[in-house]
Design a protein around this motif. Structure first.
Motif, short mmCIF file in Angstrom:
data_model
loop_
_atom_site.label_atom_id
_atom_site.label_comp_id
_atom_site.label_asym_id
_atom_site.label_seq_id
_atom_site.Cartn_x
_atom_site.Cartn_y
_atom_site.Cartn_z
N GLY A 30 0.25 3.47 -0.36
CA GLY A 30 -0.47 4.50 0.36
C GLY A 30 -1.76 4.97 -0.28
N ASP A 31 -1.99 4.68 -1.57
CA ASP A 31 -3.20 5.11 -2.26
C ASP A 31 -4.26 4.02 -2.29
N GLU A 32 -4.15 3.05 -1.40
CA GLU A 32 -5.11 1.95 -1.31
C GLU A 32 -5.81 2.06 0.04
N TYR A 33 -7.05 2.54 0.03
CA TYR A 33 -7.65 3.10 1.24
C TYR A 33 -8.53 2.13 2.03
N GLU A 34 -9.20 1.21 1.35
CA GLU A 34 -10.19 0.38 2.04
C GLU A 34 -9.55 -0.45 3.16
N GLY A 35 -8.39 -1.03 2.91
CA GLY A 35 -7.73 -1.84 3.93
C GLY A 35 -7.31 -1.02 5.13
N GLN A 36 -6.88 0.22 4.89
CA GLN A 36 -6.49 1.08 6.01
C GLN A 36 -7.67 1.32 6.94
N PHE A 92 -1.82 -11.25 6.98
CA PHE A 92 -2.85 -10.89 6.01
C PHE A 92 -2.67 -9.40 5.67
N ASP A 93 -2.51 -9.13 4.38
CA ASP A 93 -2.10 -7.82 3.87
C ASP A 93 -3.19 -7.29 2.94
N PHE A 94 -3.76 -6.13 3.25
CA PHE A 94 -4.96 -5.66 2.57
C PHE A 94 -4.63 -4.56 1.56
N HIS A 95 -4.85 -4.90 0.28
CA HIS A 95 -4.56 -4.02 -0.85
C HIS A 95 -5.83 -3.66 -1.59
#
Length: 349
Positions: A60-66, A142-145
């Motif tokens: 939840g603290d990885e914002y760019e992919g969201q 594809f999973d964005f971290h």
């Protein structure tokens, strides 16, 4: 481990057009005895073609992919798609709402809980739904971290390539199409079976991930590069229609990441003064930084040195550190020829 998911949704995965809604994850609490956790889901479908699962907010603290996926789902019309996109921009919804790496309601680190458990905690239930319901529906995931609060990465895409030569070539193709400035190849990741990539490998789903900055901040440069790369990647796998005006993919610099056991870890508790930056090239024995002791400020700092050489791909973000915290991760530059990249792993990292 249960096999039937308790999660339900009113979103029809098979309906043409654009559908928005929620995965409903049952969660009974003092103030909501029959409640459920809403996990946003969007489906964009147009006729026949490949199915692709896009995810962010695994941490939840990885914002760019969201933000990347929220902007994508708002920008696409169904006529641009050939096949189906399933988009989960905030998949670990409690962690996303809190801005934490792990879920505040059960301490679940989603990317260490696959294939999940239908009878487990909410985070395990979400992982189980992805493993048992969504992944069997798609050919690619594809999973964005990003690095999260505790660390910052040089903006990159990365993957653990399969051993099979054909599948390995396909995976390297994802990195070339997405074409971040840096692409990281991780060989034989220990514990990978409990991550999303392990479920993808078991189910034959093509997988790629990213590290788009971190340090609890928002990297504009990483987001812009990802915004350019994601449409290329989706056209590459055939779920977005061709665009004659699209720019070709730029060159990406490949690195092989060092083994986890060779990361540079803190050897004492204190304030870490880093001597190097992301992208710096270091040699074995080079000083990485100093740990200063706030309770005994007259004591000489402890100097931490690199045990191996390479390029700095990741750094610890908070200055306060303790024994066992990862300070730096290195990578070794690799050529971009297929013969350089398609060699199978020599040993588990």
């Amino acid at each position: 481990m249960g096999s039937s998911s308790p999660v339900w949704t009113d979103v029809d995965l098979g309906r043409d057009g654009i559908t928005h809604g929620y995965l409903r994850v049952p969660f009974s609490t003092n103030d909501s005895g029959y409640g459920w956790i809403p996990v946003p889901i969007s489906v964009i479908k147009n006729g026949a073609g490949p199915s692709v699962l896009l995810m962010a907010g695994n941490h939840g603290d990885e914002y760019e992919g969201q933000v990347l996926l929220m902007k994508l789902l708002r920008s696409l019309s169904a006529d641009k798609v050939q096949g189906r996109l399933i988009i989960l921009p905030g998949v670990n919804a409690p962690a996303v709402a809190a801005g934490h790496r792990v879920s505040p309601i059960d301490g679940g680190n989603m990317n260490r809980l696959f294939p999940g458990d239908a009878d487990g905690t909410p985070t395990q239930v979400i992982a189980h739904y992805i493993d048992r319901v969504l992944l069997p529906e798609v050919q690619y995931c594809f999973d964005f971290h990003s690095g999260g609060y505790s660390s910052e990465y040089i903006p990159a895409a990365h993957l653990v390539p399969p051993n099979d030569p054909a599948l390995r070539a396909r995976a390297i193709g994802f990195l070339r199409a997405f074409a971040m400035p840096v692409s990281i190849v991780i060989e034989g990741l220990s514990g990978g079976g409990k991550r999303l990539l392990g479920s993808c490998a078991r189910l034959g789903v093509g997988h790629m991930s990213t590290e788009l900055g971190g340090a609890g901040m928002f990297s504009v440069d990483a987001l812009r590069a990802a915004e350019r790369g994601l449409p290329r990647l989706l056209r590459h796998v055939g779920v977005l229609k061709a665009d004659a005006a699209a720019e070709p993919a730029p060159k990406t610099q490949f690195y092989r990441r060092q083994p986890v056991r060779d990361f540079l870890y803190a050897t004492a508790a204190g304030l870490f003064e880093a001597y190097v930056r992301l992208g710096d090239v270091v040699a074995p024995g080079d000083p990485a930084g100093a740990i200063h002791f706030t309770e005994t400020p007259w004591r000489a700092p402890e100097i931490v040195a690199f045990k191996s050489g390479g390029t700095v791909l990741n750094r610890r973000a908070p200055a306060r550190t303790k024994i066992g915290d990862c300070l730096f991760v290195l990578g070794t530059a690799s050529g971009d020829r297929d013969e350089d990249l398609l060699q199978p792993p020599v040993r588990e990292l």
